[in-house]
Scaffold this active site. Sequence first.
Site, PDB file in Angstrom:
ATOM      1  N   GLU A 134       0.834  -1.408  -0.031  1.00 17.00           N
ATOM      2  CA  GLU A 134      -0.073  -0.003   0.062  1.00 17.00           C
ATOM      3  C   GLU A 134       0.889   1.325   0.109  1.00 17.00           C
ATOM      4  O   GLU A 134       0.682   2.151   0.890  1.00 17.00           O
ATOM      5  CB  GLU A 134      -0.996  -0.129   1.216  1.00 17.00           C
ATOM      6  CG  GLU A 134      -1.845  -1.321   1.252  1.00 17.00           C
ATOM      7  CD  GLU A 134      -2.896  -1.110   2.292  1.00 17.00           C
ATOM      8  OE1 GLU A 134      -3.013  -0.435   3.079  1.00 17.00           O
ATOM      9  OE2 GLU A 134      -3.776  -2.128   2.199  1.00 17.00           O
ATOM     10  N   ASN A 152       2.355  -4.669  -3.447  1.00 18.16           N
ATOM     11  CA  ASN A 152       0.832  -5.168  -3.137  1.00 18.16           C
ATOM     12  C   ASN A 152       0.006  -3.940  -2.592  1.00 18.16           C
ATOM     13  O   ASN A 152       0.674  -3.213  -2.033  1.00 18.16           O
ATOM     14  CB  ASN A 152       0.883  -6.248  -1.904  1.00 18.16           C
ATOM     15  CG  ASN A 152      -0.604  -6.834  -1.601  1.00 18.16           C
ATOM     16  OD1 ASN A 152      -0.840  -7.722  -2.729  1.00 18.16           O
ATOM     17  ND2 ASN A 152      -0.705  -6.992  -0.537  1.00 18.16           N
ATOM     18  N   HIS A 158     -10.085  -6.370  -2.350  1.00 13.52           N
ATOM     19  CA  HIS A 158     -10.880  -6.021  -1.453  1.00 13.52           C
ATOM     20  C   HIS A 158     -12.182  -5.398  -2.057  1.00 13.52           C
ATOM     21  O   HIS A 158     -12.063  -4.214  -2.168  1.00 13.52           O
ATOM     22  CB  HIS A 158     -10.424  -5.183  -0.253  1.00 13.52           C
ATOM     23  CG  HIS A 158      -9.280  -6.094   0.552  1.00 13.52           C
ATOM     24  ND1 HIS A 158      -9.788  -7.254   1.364  1.00 13.52           N
ATOM     25  CD2 HIS A 158      -8.193  -5.864   0.937  1.00 13.52           C
ATOM     26  CE1 HIS A 158      -8.822  -7.676   1.963  1.00 13.52           C
ATOM     27  NE2 HIS A 158      -7.750  -7.103   1.553  1.00 13.52           N
ATOM     28  N   GLU A 187      -5.922 -10.897  -1.562  1.00  9.71           N
ATOM     29  CA  GLU A 187      -6.597 -10.488  -0.383  1.00  9.71           C
ATOM     30  C   GLU A 187      -8.085 -10.519  -0.750  1.00  9.71           C
ATOM     31  O   GLU A 187      -8.970  -9.795  -0.378  1.00  9.71           O
ATOM     32  CB  GLU A 187      -6.071  -9.512   0.352  1.00  9.71           C
ATOM     33  CG  GLU A 187      -4.711  -9.461   0.615  1.00  9.71           C
ATOM     34  CD  GLU A 187      -4.288  -7.966   1.571  1.00  9.71           C
ATOM     35  OE1 GLU A 187      -5.214  -7.346   2.147  1.00  9.71           O
ATOM     36  OE2 GLU A 187      -2.897  -8.062   1.610  1.00  9.71           O
ATOM     37  N   ASP A 247     -11.757 -10.483  -1.206  1.00 14.45           N
ATOM     38  CA  ASP A 247     -13.282 -10.735  -0.489  1.00 14.45           C
ATOM     39  C   ASP A 247     -13.958  -9.579  -1.157  1.00 14.45           C
ATOM     40  O   ASP A 247     -13.728  -8.638  -1.570  1.00 14.45           O
ATOM     41  CB  ASP A 247     -13.139 -10.413   0.952  1.00 14.45           C
ATOM     42  CG  ASP A 247     -12.668  -9.482   1.637  1.00 14.45           C
ATOM     43  OD1 ASP A 247     -12.227  -8.322   0.735  1.00 14.45           O
ATOM     44  OD2 ASP A 247     -12.236  -9.171   2.770  1.00 14.45           O
TER      45      ASP A 247
HETATM   46  C1  XIL Z   1      -6.010  -6.744   8.097  1.00 13.52           C
HETATM   47  C2  XIL Z   1      -6.475  -8.047   9.091  1.00 13.52           C
HETATM   48  O1  XIL Z   1      -7.129  -8.987   8.387  1.00 13.52           O
HETATM   49  C3  XIL Z   1      -7.025  -7.548  10.284  1.00 13.52           C
HETATM   50  O2  XIL Z   1      -6.808  -8.653  11.279  1.00 13.52           O
HETATM   51  C4  XIL Z   1      -6.170  -6.323  10.887  1.00 13.52           C
HETATM   52  O3  XIL Z   1      -6.755  -6.068  12.124  1.00 13.52           O
HETATM   53  C5  XIL Z   1      -6.049  -5.268  10.062  1.00 13.52           C
HETATM   54  O4  XIL Z   1      -5.136  -5.668   8.708  1.00 13.52           O
HETATM   55  N1  XIL Z   1      -4.847  -4.884   3.628  1.00 13.52           N
HETATM   56  C6  XIL Z   1      -4.021  -5.806   3.856  1.00 13.52           C
HETATM   57  C7  XIL Z   1      -4.217  -6.636   5.287  1.00 13.52           C
HETATM   58  O5  XIL Z   1      -2.772  -5.633   3.356  1.00 13.52           O
HETATM   59  O6  XIL Z   1      -2.933  -6.792   6.006  1.00 13.52           O
HETATM   60  C8  XIL Z   1      -5.179  -6.182   5.970  1.00 13.52           C
HETATM   61  O7  XIL Z   1      -5.401  -7.207   7.114  1.00 13.52           O
HETATM   62  C9  XIL Z   1      -6.389  -5.982   5.236  1.00 13.52           C
HETATM   63  C10 XIL Z   1      -6.116  -4.535   4.190  1.00 13.52           C
END
Ligand code: XIL
Length: 359
Positions: free
Chosen positions: A169, A210, A246, A275, A277
């Site tokens: 990020e 990422n 996401h 990641e 979802d």
């Molecule tokens: C999230 C975790 O799933 C949570 O448990 C934590 O509180 C915050 O981070 N992008 C990312 C991940 O790269 O590391 C994040 O994970 C979600 C968003």
Amino acid sequence: MRTPVRRIRIGSAALAASAALLLGLAAAPAAQAGTDGAKETKTLHELARESGRYFGAAVDNPELADTEFAELLGTEFGQTTPGNGMKWYATEPQRGVFDFTAGDEIVDYARANGLKVRGHTLLWHSQLPDWLTSGTWTAGELRSILKNHITKVVKHYRGKVFAWDVANEIMNEDGTYRENIFYTTLGPGYVADALRWARAADPKVKLYLNDYNVEALGPKSDAYYTLIKQLKRDRVPIDGFGLQGHLALQYGFPGGLKENLRRFADLGVDVALTELDIRMILPSDETKLAEQADWYARVTDACLAVRRCVGITLWGYTDRHSWIPAVFPGEGAALPWDENLRHKPAYDAIRSALTAAGS
Ligand code: XIL
């Protein structure tokens, strides 16, 4: 933890088998399991592997105590990512004092269940330890802190993770660099340095950048495209681009996902959905779940259409354990398994997409 017996599906397969017998056709032996004529269901990972990819799901350490959850993770998936266990706050809680307990627990679980592991993440603006964020550092000090962190963590996990999210990020929505502690103190060159230090610590591991909101074609993904092109030109080690994925139904499907994956692949790097979802505004209903299923299929299709898209990781796989409700109040139901570990329409949609590609 791997369950000895795979989940067996009867129903349509058994019906098809008896229909085949009635018609005097031999049922394909591969479709039979045991003597009951039931078809053995391939896991999502087995289906993905048929087209040379992995299918994985992230796990946060406390979730491993949920044995029902852990068993299904270990059987259905071929890859995992620690949800938090390898972040800076966990791995270097005090300056120069490393703690690999959480990450090791997931690596051990993964090894016992035949899952490969993506390392996440060496450098991020979030979930940093207090000693780092509350200190004031000269550029020289911060450089050596960052180099030491990357070197120690990457060396510890050498041979245990196949990829690292080296930098997470680092861009804003408009494609400018995020003003994290590293950028403001070291300038943009910290990204290339981080990649070089990671490579020096492990010559084989795949090194990724990422981020989220980079699935669509647009200023943020353009910024990564430009950066990765430049890194390649400068011979900085970079192997992959991770698109977190996401997604949220209310914002629309990311435009140009497939073309976007392809343009990165054409730069000579791997791409992965790291990641995934797909959340919705609660309550969920049949219409939203159907749309979600369609999106999961479209993301899967997009990955399968690009040779260098190496795999898909769900950010958790069940609504029982998901980061969404805590971070996006009023939203959720983002994963293909519900809170009772039952399949949602999304699961069947992913299966069909993977099956179509494998055949
Ligand atoms: C999230 C975790 O799933 C949570 O448990 C934590 O509180 C915050 O981070 N992008 C990312 C991940 O790269 O590391 C994040 O994970 C979600 C968003």
